[in-house]
Structures are given as structure tokens and as C-alpha cells.
Design a protein around this motif. Sequence first.
Motif, PDB file in Angstrom:
ATOM      1  N   ARG A   1       0.746  -1.245  -0.107  1.00  0.00           N
ATOM      2  CA  ARG A   1       0.010   0.050   0.057  1.00  0.00           C
ATOM      3  C   ARG A   1       1.001   1.123  -0.183  1.00  0.00           C
ATOM      4  N   SER A   2       1.904   1.272   0.443  1.00  0.00           N
ATOM      5  CA  SER A   2       3.085   2.460   0.770  1.00  0.00           C
ATOM      6  C   SER A   2       3.434   2.635  -0.656  1.00  0.00           C
ATOM      7  N   LEU A   3       3.167   1.658  -2.011  1.00  0.00           N
ATOM      8  CA  LEU A   3       3.551   2.045  -3.192  1.00  0.00           C
ATOM      9  C   LEU A   3       2.813   3.300  -3.856  1.00  0.00           C
ATOM     10  N   ILE A   4       1.675   3.453  -3.216  1.00  0.00           N
ATOM     11  CA  ILE A   4       1.016   4.418  -3.783  1.00  0.00           C
ATOM     12  C   ILE A   4       1.457   5.696  -3.594  1.00  0.00           C
ATOM     13  N   PRO A   5       1.553   6.345  -2.104  1.00  0.00           N
ATOM     14  CA  PRO A   5       2.363   7.432  -1.997  1.00  0.00           C
ATOM     15  C   PRO A   5       3.524   7.580  -2.497  1.00  0.00           C
ATOM     16  N   THR A   6       4.439   6.527  -2.646  1.00  0.00           N
ATOM     17  CA  THR A   6       5.548   6.544  -3.169  1.00  0.00           C
ATOM     18  C   THR A   6       5.771   6.862  -4.505  1.00  0.00           C
ATOM     19  N   TYR A   7       5.063   6.208  -5.287  1.00  0.00           N
ATOM     20  CA  TYR A   7       4.503   6.819  -6.812  1.00  0.00           C
ATOM     21  C   TYR A   7       4.014   8.172  -7.007  1.00  0.00           C
ATOM     22  N   ILE A   8       3.346   8.586  -6.246  1.00  0.00           N
ATOM     23  CA  ILE A   8       2.883   9.965  -6.165  1.00  0.00           C
ATOM     24  C   ILE A   8       3.649  10.916  -5.895  1.00  0.00           C
ATOM     25  N   ALA A   9       4.540  10.790  -4.999  1.00  0.00           N
ATOM     26  CA  ALA A   9       5.678  11.635  -4.780  1.00  0.00           C
ATOM     27  C   ALA A   9       6.916  11.625  -5.672  1.00  0.00           C
TER      28      ALA A   9
ATOM     29  N   THR B   1      12.185   8.516 -14.560  1.00  0.00           N
ATOM     30  CA  THR B   1      12.734   6.911 -14.474  1.00  0.00           C
ATOM     31  C   THR B   1      11.375   6.043 -14.338  1.00  0.00           C
ATOM     32  N   ILE B   2      10.153   6.566 -14.007  1.00  0.00           N
ATOM     33  CA  ILE B   2       9.218   5.751 -13.801  1.00  0.00           C
ATOM     34  C   ILE B   2       8.342   5.521 -15.288  1.00  0.00           C
ATOM     35  N   THR B   3       8.516   4.662 -15.587  1.00  0.00           N
ATOM     36  CA  THR B   3       7.970   4.125 -16.991  1.00  0.00           C
ATOM     37  C   THR B   3       6.678   3.106 -16.787  1.00  0.00           C
ATOM     38  N   THR B   4       6.547   2.335 -15.558  1.00  0.00           N
ATOM     39  CA  THR B   4       5.489   1.565 -15.374  1.00  0.00           C
ATOM     40  C   THR B   4       4.929   1.660 -14.161  1.00  0.00           C
ATOM     41  N   ILE B   5       3.580   1.865 -13.961  1.00  0.00           N
ATOM     42  CA  ILE B   5       2.961   2.000 -12.637  1.00  0.00           C
ATOM     43  C   ILE B   5       1.836   1.018 -12.548  1.00  0.00           C
ATOM     44  N   ASN B   6       2.073   0.028 -11.550  1.00  0.00           N
ATOM     45  CA  ASN B   6       1.342  -1.186 -11.516  1.00  0.00           C
ATOM     46  C   ASN B   6       0.768  -1.128  -9.972  1.00  0.00           C
ATOM     47  N   LEU B   7      -0.672  -0.657  -9.930  1.00  0.00           N
ATOM     48  CA  LEU B   7      -1.171  -0.658  -8.750  1.00  0.00           C
ATOM     49  C   LEU B   7      -2.496  -1.663  -8.663  1.00  0.00           C
TER      50      LEU B   7
ATOM     51  N   VAL C   1      -7.229   1.215  -5.207  1.00  0.00           N
ATOM     52  CA  VAL C   1      -7.125   2.615  -5.862  1.00  0.00           C
ATOM     53  C   VAL C   1      -8.768   3.099  -6.067  1.00  0.00           C
ATOM     54  N   ASP C   2      -8.843   4.264  -5.473  1.00  0.00           N
ATOM     55  CA  ASP C   2     -10.276   4.809  -5.905  1.00  0.00           C
ATOM     56  C   ASP C   2     -10.113   6.165  -6.659  1.00  0.00           C
ATOM     57  N   THR C   3     -11.174   6.816  -6.812  1.00  0.00           N
ATOM     58  CA  THR C   3     -10.930   8.159  -7.678  1.00  0.00           C
ATOM     59  C   THR C   3     -10.179   9.414  -7.106  1.00  0.00           C
ATOM     60  N   ASN C   4     -10.123   9.548  -5.669  1.00  0.00           N
ATOM     61  CA  ASN C   4      -9.263  10.457  -5.191  1.00  0.00           C
ATOM     62  C   ASN C   4      -7.853   9.998  -5.660  1.00  0.00           C
ATOM     63  N   ILE C   5      -7.618   9.067  -5.456  1.00  0.00           N
ATOM     64  CA  ILE C   5      -6.223   8.304  -5.414  1.00  0.00           C
ATOM     65  C   ILE C   5      -5.856   8.733  -6.771  1.00  0.00           C
ATOM     66  N   LEU C   6      -6.813   8.494  -7.683  1.00  0.00           N
ATOM     67  CA  LEU C   6      -6.233   8.749  -9.390  1.00  0.00           C
ATOM     68  C   LEU C   6      -6.159   9.991  -9.547  1.00  0.00           C
ATOM     69  N   ARG C   7      -6.826  10.785  -8.895  1.00  0.00           N
ATOM     70  CA  ARG C   7      -6.706  12.345  -9.238  1.00  0.00           C
ATOM     71  C   ARG C   7      -5.554  12.750  -8.789  1.00  0.00           C
ATOM     72  N   LEU C   8      -4.764  12.140  -7.862  1.00  0.00           N
ATOM     73  CA  LEU C   8      -3.602  12.596  -7.195  1.00  0.00           C
ATOM     74  C   LEU C   8      -2.467  11.979  -7.955  1.00  0.00           C
ATOM     75  N   LEU C   9      -2.630  10.538  -8.402  1.00  0.00           N
ATOM     76  CA  LEU C   9      -1.721   9.857  -9.567  1.00  0.00           C
ATOM     77  C   LEU C   9      -1.674  10.577 -10.890  1.00  0.00           C
ATOM     78  N   THR C  10      -2.802  11.004 -11.561  1.00  0.00           N
ATOM     79  CA  THR C  10      -2.559  11.346 -12.485  1.00  0.00           C
ATOM     80  C   THR C  10      -2.325  12.962 -12.853  1.00  0.00           C
ATOM     81  N   ALA C  11      -2.317  13.686 -11.841  1.00  0.00           N
ATOM     82  CA  ALA C  11      -2.043  15.236 -11.977  1.00  0.00           C
ATOM     83  C   ALA C  11      -0.830  15.295 -12.500  1.00  0.00           C
ATOM     84  N   PRO C  12       0.279  14.714 -11.964  1.00  0.00           N
ATOM     85  CA  PRO C  12       1.679  15.050 -12.778  1.00  0.00           C
ATOM     86  C   PRO C  12       1.827  14.532 -14.152  1.00  0.00           C
ATOM     87  N   ILE C  13       0.970  13.349 -14.485  1.00  0.00           N
ATOM     88  CA  ILE C  13       0.895  12.893 -15.949  1.00  0.00           C
ATOM     89  C   ILE C  13       0.334  13.989 -16.795  1.00  0.00           C
TER      90      ILE C  13
END
Length: 358
Positions: free
Chosen positions: A33-41, A49-55, A60-72
Motif C-alpha cells: 500500500r505504501s507504493l501509492i504515496p511513493t509513486y505519487i511523490a 525513470t518511472i515508466t510503469t505503474i502497477n497498482l 485505488v479509488d477516484t481520489n487516489i487516481l486524481r493525485l496519481l494522474t495530476a503530474p501525468i
Amino acid sequence: MGNIAIAFATSTISFSEFVEVKRQKQLENKRVRSLIPTYIARLNRSDETITTINLNGLGVDTNILRLLTAPINRGQTCVTELYLEHNWFGSEGAAVVARVLSHNIHLKIVSLAHNHIGSIGAMAIANALEQNTVLQRLNLGYCEIDDDGVKKLATSLKKNHSLKYLNLEGNFVSSEGVRSLLNCVYDTSGGIQSLFDSNHSLISYHNGQRTIYNPNFPETTVSNRQLVFQLASVLASCNFRYSQPRWTTTPTSSSSSSLVKKSNDQTSRRVAACKILQYCLKEHRNDYWKCIEKLEEKIVPHIVGWLVRYGGVEVMYIVLRDMPWLLEKNQEDVNQNPFLESCDETSDGTVVMENVLA
């Protein structure tokens, strides 16, 4: 407690071992579960260097998706693969992913399988596909998509020229939905023009031998299977066979060869030409002239050009032998159409009929 003790007395592990296994699983779940904040950070730091995100399966819910996709969305990353299977988001989360697909230039693989996005989520994804030019694989298996969502996907895919694999297995697709998929890649409603405007990049709608329709529909054994067979036939005989990279040899100063890939536009026109031939000739594949004589006069030379280009010397001989009147046609009198541009090209030393007649 006594019942638990009796149960463990007859099992192969002790109670203390069971507690230790459970503790280890909890620690592993916490670590994963700590992978999620690590990916976001890391994404917020523009870590390229991050080319693959496997969650997959990490809640993962909609709120996490928003945080995850914002930098993308800001274009700060180089993520090419995004796996979000077995999570907790629905149509709203699919809309978040759709915003990424609308303008992202890196993502090539996206998997949303086993999320309850429904047809509303599928429609949002479909709208994004109309603008996307890089995505190659999209997994929407077991997403509770019905015919409405499938029809929208089929319509949008006519405007997409990059997606090759779309997995729709396990959804609520009836024969009506399958028919829309077939029309997407082989639309004969408007003759040659609609065939040319069909999708020519898709290779598969499912993985392996699994069905793309819901077997619970009563007409499955009759309508669906026949339509799926026709769909598979088009994908195999045209989209897959003729969309394979065609390489040409270019000599270099060191006398070695380098392989140069043809453009996507040329590939699409080649696939379109083969579908048009398949439609015009139908079952009369050996009686070319009988079919051609029924076509509009201005289209005839182009159809012949395709026949010569993809049929080889044998077809050229048959055409010239049985249709000598074509030699008298003046190329300048032929009105060019947008979907006939590919007839002016040559491939592997084969000359198109228009150039032979000139």
C-alpha cells in the motif's frame, strides 16, 4: 476459543504459526500500500525513470487516481504503462483516466479490468480515444460495459489509428454490440468510402479464446458466435495480415542494410485497399473482370491498380488478357478521390496499373 484450538489441533500448522503468517501478510499489505504515496511523490518530482505503474488490487479509488494522474496530465512524466486492475473506482475514475488519454503522448498500455466503470465510463474512454494517437493496448475486461458503451467505443475507434488491442471480454455485449464492432472495422454501409473510413489498426478485441460477449444472452449460440467469427475473420485476414510492418532495404556507406518502417498512413491505406478488394470481389475472386465491370467507370482503374499491387504478376496477366479496353483509358480523365491516393504508390518493385497504362 476451544473450537479454534480443536481446529488447529487437526491442522498442519500451530496457532502461533498461523498468527505469524497473518502478521507477515499484514506487513506485506502495508508495504504494498505504501507504493501509492511513493509513486505519487516520485511523479510530483518529475521522476522520468518511472515508466510503469502497477497498482493492481491496491484499493485505488477516484481520489487516489486524481493525485496519481495530476503530474501525468502536466506532462512531467514518461509513464508508458498503467495497470489499475481490481480496484475501487467506477465511471468517475474512468473519466479521470480519460482526461489523461486525451492528450498524453507517452502511455501505450492501460488496463482498467475488473473495475465497475460501466458504459458511462466506457463512453468517457471512447471520447478520449478519438484524440489519442499513441495508445496501443487497452484492457476493459469485466468492467460491466453493455451495448451502449460498446457502440460508442466502436464509433470512436473509427477516428483512432493507433490502438491495436482492445480487451472487452466478460462484458454485457449482445449480438447488437458485436455487430457494431464488426462495422467498426468493416463498414459496408456506404460502399467503398465507408470501408476506407473504417478502423484499420485494431488487431484483436479480446485475449486468447475468451468471448467478448456475455454468454447469458439467449441469442449467443446463433447470432453472436457467427458475428464474432466474421469479426475475427476480418481482423485476421485484413487488419493483422496487412498491418504488419513492411521494411525496405536502404544501402549504407558500409555496404550494410538498415530497415526503414513505412508510415502509419501508408499501412492504413494498404489495409483499406485489401478490405475494398475483399468487398468488391466477394466470392468471385477468380473472375475479377466480372465484378469490376459492375463498378463505376472512374473507380475501375484504381481497383485494378490494387489488384495488380496485391495480386502480383498473375493478376496483371489476367486483367490485361480479359480487359484489354483498359489500355485505352486515359489516366488524366480519372477523377481522383481522397480514398484512392494509395493507388499511386509502388511497393517492392510492383508497378501500379495507372502507371502501366500511362
